[in-house]
Design an enzyme around this catalytic site. Sequence first.
Site, PDB file in Angstrom:
ATOM      1  N   GLU A   1       4.017  13.905  52.337  1.00 17.98           N
ATOM      2  CA  GLU A   1       5.051  13.926  53.380  1.00 17.98           C
ATOM      3  C   GLU A   1       5.725  12.555  53.497  1.00 17.98           C
ATOM      4  O   GLU A   1       5.076  11.541  53.217  1.00 17.98           O
ATOM      5  CB  GLU A   1       4.419  14.328  54.735  1.00 17.98           C
ATOM      6  CG  GLU A   1       3.383  13.346  55.227  1.00 17.98           C
ATOM      7  CD  GLU A   1       2.659  13.813  56.487  1.00 17.98           C
ATOM      8  OE1 GLU A   1       2.192  14.957  56.541  1.00 17.98           O
ATOM      9  OE2 GLU A   1       2.567  12.981  57.409  1.00 17.98           O
TER      10      GLU A   1
ATOM     11  N   HIS B   1       5.184  16.568  61.134  1.00 19.89           N
ATOM     12  CA  HIS B   1       4.123  15.647  61.577  1.00 19.89           C
ATOM     13  C   HIS B   1       4.486  14.979  62.900  1.00 19.89           C
ATOM     14  O   HIS B   1       4.653  13.752  62.972  1.00 19.89           O
ATOM     15  CB  HIS B   1       3.841  14.586  60.499  1.00 19.89           C
ATOM     16  CG  HIS B   1       2.536  13.870  60.715  1.00 19.89           C
ATOM     17  ND1 HIS B   1       1.836  13.247  59.712  1.00 19.89           N
ATOM     18  CD2 HIS B   1       1.791  13.681  61.838  1.00 19.89           C
ATOM     19  CE1 HIS B   1       0.730  12.698  60.196  1.00 19.89           C
ATOM     20  NE2 HIS B   1       0.686  12.952  61.499  1.00 19.89           N
TER      21      HIS B   1
ATOM     22  N   ARG C   1      -4.907  16.463  58.881  1.00 20.15           N
ATOM     23  CA  ARG C   1      -4.317  15.798  57.723  1.00 20.15           C
ATOM     24  C   ARG C   1      -4.220  16.800  56.591  1.00 20.15           C
ATOM     25  O   ARG C   1      -5.088  17.675  56.446  1.00 20.15           O
ATOM     26  CB  ARG C   1      -5.210  14.643  57.252  1.00 20.15           C
ATOM     27  CG  ARG C   1      -5.095  13.381  58.057  1.00 20.15           C
ATOM     28  CD  ARG C   1      -3.752  12.681  57.827  1.00 20.15           C
ATOM     29  NE  ARG C   1      -3.724  11.402  58.507  1.00 20.15           N
ATOM     30  CZ  ARG C   1      -3.367  11.227  59.785  1.00 20.15           C
ATOM     31  NH1 ARG C   1      -2.971  12.251  60.515  1.00 20.15           N
ATOM     32  NH2 ARG C   1      -3.378  10.019  60.326  1.00 20.15           N
TER      33      ARG C   1
HETATM   34  C1  8YV Z   1       0.918   9.507  63.500  1.00 14.62           C
HETATM   35  C2  8YV Z   1      -1.190  10.647  63.389  1.00 14.62           C
HETATM   36  O1  8YV Z   1       0.266   8.313  63.583  1.00 14.62           O
HETATM   37  O2  8YV Z   1      -2.619  10.072  65.153  1.00 14.62           O
HETATM   38  C3  8YV Z   1      -2.490  10.269  63.958  1.00 14.62           C
HETATM   39  O3  8YV Z   1      -3.444  10.153  63.182  1.00 14.62           O
HETATM   40  O4  8YV Z   1      -1.100  11.062  62.292  1.00 14.62           O
HETATM   41  C4  8YV Z   1       0.059  10.537  64.165  1.00 14.62           C
HETATM   42  O5  8YV Z   1      -0.107  10.319  65.508  1.00 14.62           O
HETATM   43  C5  8YV Z   1       2.274   9.471  64.062  1.00 14.62           C
HETATM   44  O6  8YV Z   1       3.036  10.265  63.247  1.00 14.62           O
HETATM   45  C6  8YV Z   1       2.879   8.116  64.161  1.00 14.62           C
HETATM   46  O7  8YV Z   1       3.093   7.543  62.947  1.00 14.62           O
END
Ligand code: 8YV
Length: 315
Positions: A263, A281, A234
Site C-alpha cells: 500500500e 488504511h 496489517r
Molecule cells: C497508521 C496504523 O499509523 O496504528 C497503526 O499501526 O497503522 C495507523 O494508525 C496511520 O495510518 C498513520 O500513519
Amino acid sequence: MDKPPILQIGPYPQWDQEPLDATFQVHRYFEAADKEKLLAEVGPSIRAIATRGELGANRAVIEACPKLEVISVYGVGFDAVDLQACRERGIRVTNTPDVLTNDVADLGIAMMLCQSRGMIGAETWVRDGSWAQKGLYPLKRRVWGRRAGVLGLGRIGFEVAKRLKGFDMQIAYSDVEAKPYASDMTFVADPVELAKQSDFLFVTLAASAATRHIVGHKVIEALGPEGMLINISRASNIDEEALLGALETGKLGSAALDVFEGEPKLNPRFLALDNVLLQPHHASGTIETRKAMGQLVRDNLTAHFAGQALPTPVL
Ligand code: 8YV
C-alpha cells in the site's frame, strides 16, 4: 539548548508538524528527492526518528544514523521498524497504543455492516437511477445474531468484540491463550476452527514474523463461500495471493480490507472484484485520534530528551 536533530520519515498533519518543528531540528526524509543523499548528509547527526506505523524504519535507515537513540512511531503497529537492528544498538522504540483503539474498532464494525448490507452498491443504485429504472435493490445478508470470530483479542480485538455484543452476535476468539477478561466469549485456539465457526472473521492481531500469513488457504477456505474476512490489522497477517484466489473463485464470500501489501499501491486484482470493500488504511483516521497520536509521538520524544521515562515504550 540546541534543538535535537530528528529524521521524519512520513508527513504529519499541520497541527503536528508545527510543534515538531518548534522543538526539533526536523529533516524531512519523505520530501527528499534523493533519500540516500539526505541520509549521507544528515544521518550522522540524527538522534531520533519520527515515523508512522506503516512506514516504520528499516535497517538501512537505522544504520545510516549512528547516533540514533529513539524511534517514535505514530501508530500502534511497530512491525515496520527493524526491531533487531534497534536491539543491537540499544535504540528505544515507542508507539501510540490506546488512543486509537476505539476508532479502529469502530471502522471494523462499519466495514462489516457496509459490506454485508451492500451499502456502496446501494448508494450507486440510488445515484445512477437504477432504483427508479430497475426497482428494488438486491437483498443482502443480515449481521445481527450471526457468528463472529475475532483473531487476536488484544486491545482492538476486545473493543471489536464489545461492539459485536450489541448486535447480539455469537462471539468466539483465537489468541495464544484464553483471556481472563473474555469469559463471556468462546475461546478457540486454532484459527482454522475459529474460521469454521464464523460468518464474519475479524483480523485484529499485532503483526510480527510469527503472525505472517496466519490467515492462509486453510483459514480462508474454512470461512467459506458465505463468510466475510475483515482486516483492520496489517496486510502481512493475510496471505494475499490466497485471499485474491478465494475471492475470485467464490471460495470466500467477501472481504472488507483496510490494509494491503505494498500500500498505497495495491494489487490491481482487488479492483476487479465486486465482493470486496476497499479502504485506504484509515481505521485510526479521525481528527480526535490523530491529534492524540501526534501528541504521544512528541511526548515520547520530549520525555526521551529530558531523560524521563518514556510514556509508551515497546523497546
Ligand atoms: C497508521 C496504523 O499509523 O496504528 C497503526 O499501526 O497503522 C495507523 O494508525 C496511520 O495510518 C498513520 O500513519
